[in-house]
Design a protein around this motif. Structure first.
Motif, PDB file in Angstrom:
ATOM      1  N   THR A  75     -25.534  -5.102   7.719  1.00  0.00           N
ATOM      2  CA  THR A  75     -26.437  -5.510   8.790  1.00  0.00           C
ATOM      3  C   THR A  75     -26.572  -7.027   8.828  1.00  0.00           C
ATOM      4  O   THR A  75     -26.501  -7.636   9.904  1.00  0.00           O
ATOM      5  N   ASP A  76     -26.766  -7.648   7.665  1.00  0.00           N
ATOM      6  CA  ASP A  76     -26.906  -9.101   7.618  1.00  0.00           C
ATOM      7  C   ASP A  76     -25.613  -9.807   8.031  1.00  0.00           C
ATOM      8  O   ASP A  76     -25.647 -10.841   8.711  1.00  0.00           O
ATOM      9  N   GLN A  77     -24.467  -9.239   7.662  1.00  0.00           N
ATOM     10  CA  GLN A  77     -23.200  -9.824   8.096  1.00  0.00           C
ATOM     11  C   GLN A  77     -23.031  -9.698   9.613  1.00  0.00           C
ATOM     12  O   GLN A  77     -22.545 -10.615  10.268  1.00  0.00           O
ATOM     13  N   ALA A  78     -23.480  -8.579  10.172  1.00  0.00           N
ATOM     14  CA  ALA A  78     -23.418  -8.399  11.627  1.00  0.00           C
ATOM     15  C   ALA A  78     -24.345  -9.398  12.327  1.00  0.00           C
ATOM     16  O   ALA A  78     -23.963  -9.994  13.346  1.00  0.00           O
ATOM     17  N   ILE A  79     -25.543  -9.593  11.772  1.00  0.00           N
ATOM     18  CA  ILE A  79     -26.462 -10.585  12.343  1.00  0.00           C
ATOM     19  C   ILE A  79     -25.835 -11.971  12.276  1.00  0.00           C
ATOM     20  O   ILE A  79     -25.919 -12.758  13.222  1.00  0.00           O
ATOM     21  N   TYR A  80     -25.172 -12.266  11.165  1.00  0.00           N
ATOM     22  CA  TYR A  80     -24.502 -13.562  11.024  1.00  0.00           C
ATOM     23  C   TYR A  80     -23.432 -13.747  12.100  1.00  0.00           C
ATOM     24  O   TYR A  80     -23.354 -14.790  12.749  1.00  0.00           O
ATOM     25  N   ILE A  81     -22.590 -12.743  12.304  1.00  0.00           N
ATOM     26  CA  ILE A  81     -21.512 -12.841  13.290  1.00  0.00           C
ATOM     27  C   ILE A  81     -22.085 -13.035  14.694  1.00  0.00           C
ATOM     28  O   ILE A  81     -21.622 -13.893  15.457  1.00  0.00           O
ATOM     29  N   VAL A  82     -23.110 -12.273  15.035  1.00  0.00           N
ATOM     30  CA  VAL A  82     -23.769 -12.427  16.339  1.00  0.00           C
ATOM     31  C   VAL A  82     -24.345 -13.839  16.468  1.00  0.00           C
ATOM     32  O   VAL A  82     -24.218 -14.477  17.520  1.00  0.00           O
ATOM     33  N   SER A 142     -30.762 -16.664  13.828  1.00  0.00           N
ATOM     34  CA  SER A 142     -30.680 -17.452  12.584  1.00  0.00           C
ATOM     35  C   SER A 142     -31.925 -17.244  11.739  1.00  0.00           C
ATOM     36  O   SER A 142     -31.841 -17.032  10.521  1.00  0.00           O
ATOM     37  N   LEU A 143     -33.068 -17.318  12.378  1.00  0.00           N
ATOM     38  CA  LEU A 143     -34.328 -17.120  11.654  1.00  0.00           C
ATOM     39  C   LEU A 143     -34.405 -15.711  11.078  1.00  0.00           C
ATOM     40  O   LEU A 143     -34.803 -15.530   9.918  1.00  0.00           O
ATOM     41  N   LEU A 144     -33.993 -14.739  11.854  1.00  0.00           N
ATOM     42  CA  LEU A 144     -33.997 -13.360  11.363  1.00  0.00           C
ATOM     43  C   LEU A 144     -33.103 -13.225  10.134  1.00  0.00           C
ATOM     44  O   LEU A 144     -33.520 -12.651   9.118  1.00  0.00           O
ATOM     45  N   LEU A 145     -31.904 -13.773  10.201  1.00  0.00           N
ATOM     46  CA  LEU A 145     -30.982 -13.676   9.070  1.00  0.00           C
ATOM     47  C   LEU A 145     -31.543 -14.379   7.838  1.00  0.00           C
ATOM     48  O   LEU A 145     -31.559 -13.816   6.737  1.00  0.00           O
ATOM     49  N   ILE A 146     -32.026 -15.597   8.009  1.00  0.00           N
ATOM     50  CA  ILE A 146     -32.541 -16.363   6.872  1.00  0.00           C
ATOM     51  C   ILE A 146     -33.726 -15.650   6.229  1.00  0.00           C
ATOM     52  O   ILE A 146     -33.792 -15.529   4.997  1.00  0.00           O
ATOM     53  N   LEU A 147     -34.637 -15.152   7.036  1.00  0.00           N
ATOM     54  CA  LEU A 147     -35.816 -14.486   6.468  1.00  0.00           C
ATOM     55  C   LEU A 147     -35.454 -13.143   5.842  1.00  0.00           C
ATOM     56  O   LEU A 147     -36.054 -12.748   4.844  1.00  0.00           O
ATOM     57  N   ARG A 148     -34.471 -12.450   6.385  1.00  0.00           N
ATOM     58  CA  ARG A 148     -34.026 -11.189   5.767  1.00  0.00           C
ATOM     59  C   ARG A 148     -33.399 -11.450   4.403  1.00  0.00           C
ATOM     60  O   ARG A 148     -33.591 -10.683   3.473  1.00  0.00           O
ATOM     61  N   VAL A 149     -32.634 -12.542   4.295  1.00  0.00           N
ATOM     62  CA  VAL A 149     -31.982 -12.860   3.024  1.00  0.00           C
ATOM     63  C   VAL A 149     -33.000 -13.413   2.026  1.00  0.00           C
ATOM     64  O   VAL A 149     -32.960 -13.090   0.842  1.00  0.00           O
ATOM     65  N   ALA A 150     -33.927 -14.231   2.519  1.00  0.00           N
ATOM     66  CA  ALA A 150     -34.905 -14.859   1.633  1.00  0.00           C
ATOM     67  C   ALA A 150     -35.938 -13.858   1.124  1.00  0.00           C
ATOM     68  O   ALA A 150     -36.432 -13.990   0.008  1.00  0.00           O
ATOM     69  N   THR A 151     -36.276 -12.894   1.949  1.00  0.00           N
ATOM     70  CA  THR A 151     -37.270 -11.901   1.562  1.00  0.00           C
ATOM     71  C   THR A 151     -36.913 -10.574   2.215  1.00  0.00           C
ATOM     72  O   THR A 151     -36.396 -10.545   3.317  1.00  0.00           O
ATOM     73  N   HIS A 152     -37.169  -9.514   1.564  1.00  0.00           N
ATOM     74  CA  HIS A 152     -36.860  -8.201   2.114  1.00  0.00           C
ATOM     75  C   HIS A 152     -38.132  -7.497   2.558  1.00  0.00           C
ATOM     76  O   HIS A 152     -38.166  -6.270   2.667  1.00  0.00           O
ATOM     77  N   ASP A 153     -39.157  -8.272   2.841  1.00  0.00           N
ATOM     78  CA  ASP A 153     -40.439  -7.706   3.232  1.00  0.00           C
ATOM     79  C   ASP A 153     -40.414  -7.225   4.682  1.00  0.00           C
ATOM     80  O   ASP A 153     -39.673  -7.746   5.520  1.00  0.00           O
ATOM     81  N   GLY A 154     -41.257  -6.266   4.961  1.00  0.00           N
ATOM     82  CA  GLY A 154     -41.318  -5.663   6.294  1.00  0.00           C
ATOM     83  C   GLY A 154     -41.944  -6.548   7.351  1.00  0.00           C
ATOM     84  O   GLY A 154     -41.869  -6.228   8.532  1.00  0.00           O
ATOM     85  N   TYR A 155     -42.539  -7.659   6.956  1.00  0.00           N
ATOM     86  CA  TYR A 155     -43.193  -8.523   7.937  1.00  0.00           C
ATOM     87  C   TYR A 155     -42.218  -9.448   8.664  1.00  0.00           C
ATOM     88  O   TYR A 155     -42.586 -10.125   9.622  1.00  0.00           O
ATOM     89  N   VAL A 156     -40.959  -9.495   8.242  1.00  0.00           N
ATOM     90  CA  VAL A 156     -39.978 -10.414   8.823  1.00  0.00           C
ATOM     91  C   VAL A 156     -39.878 -10.266  10.341  1.00  0.00           C
ATOM     92  O   VAL A 156     -39.941 -11.270  11.062  1.00  0.00           O
ATOM     93  N   PRO A 157     -39.724  -9.055  10.900  1.00  0.00           N
ATOM     94  CA  PRO A 157     -39.626  -8.949  12.366  1.00  0.00           C
ATOM     95  C   PRO A 157     -40.857  -9.501  13.093  1.00  0.00           C
ATOM     96  O   PRO A 157     -40.739 -10.103  14.161  1.00  0.00           O
TER      97      PRO A 157
END
Length: 164
Positions: free
Chosen positions: A58-65, A118-133
């Motif tokens: 998922t994170d790799q797909a977000i990166y490609i997009v 970019s923000l979504l990817l960075i926050l997903r990688v930095a933290t796996h918390d549910g508040y990211v979205p």
């Protein structure tokens, strides 16, 4: 009150107006171009980092997009420069200004999408918390308010029907 008394703004020909608007547009594009090019440059380096292979699918797909959006935003924001160069001296500046303005608007929308992903990817990688979205949605709301909401509000509030 006569038409001349109601008239506001500059007394300029269509050519003078196009010249002025072109100068203003290019100044605006310079700001956006710099930001998108720096962001795009950093995005291009991510794939060469050792941690990239450990990202989830998922994170790799977000990166490609994100990279594709950044490339598209870069193209749209550089487009007005190429447009100007190719039509310069052909007496089509008013039309070129309108087209460049549309390209710039598309570029800004794509830049918004690039920054969001970019923000979504960075926050997903930095933290796996549910508040990211929710955090990403709050930042996107802020961008929308600053980039579109306030300018549209000001345009509506401070322009008359005759200006439109």
């Amino acid at each position: 009150m006569t038409q001349a008394e109601r008239r506001r703004g500059r007394d300029e020909t269509e050519e003078e107006r196009a010249d002025r608007m072109w100068g203003e547009l290019i100044q605006e594009v310079r700001v956006a171009q710099t930001g998108v090019q720096i962001l795009f440059g950093f995005l291009l380096t991510v794939v060469f980092q050792p941690k990239y292979v450990r990202l989830t699918d998922t994170d790799q797909a977000i990166y490609i997009v994100t990279v594709v959006l950044g490339a598209c935003a870069t193209g749209a924001l550089i487009g007005p420069v190429s447009l100007h160069r190719l039509v310069s001296g052909r007496r089509v500046k008013p039309q070129a200004v309108r087209l460049a303005s549309r390209l710039t608007f598309v570029g800004l929308v794509l830049l918004l999408a690039t920054m969001t992903s970019s923000l979504l990817l960075i926050l997903r990688v930095a933290t796996h918390d549910g508040y990211v979205p929710y955090l990403v949605a709050a930042v996107v709301s802020w961008y929308l308010l600053c980039w579109y909401g306030l300018p549209l509000w000001a345009r509506r509030r401070h322009s008359s029907r005759a200006d439109d």
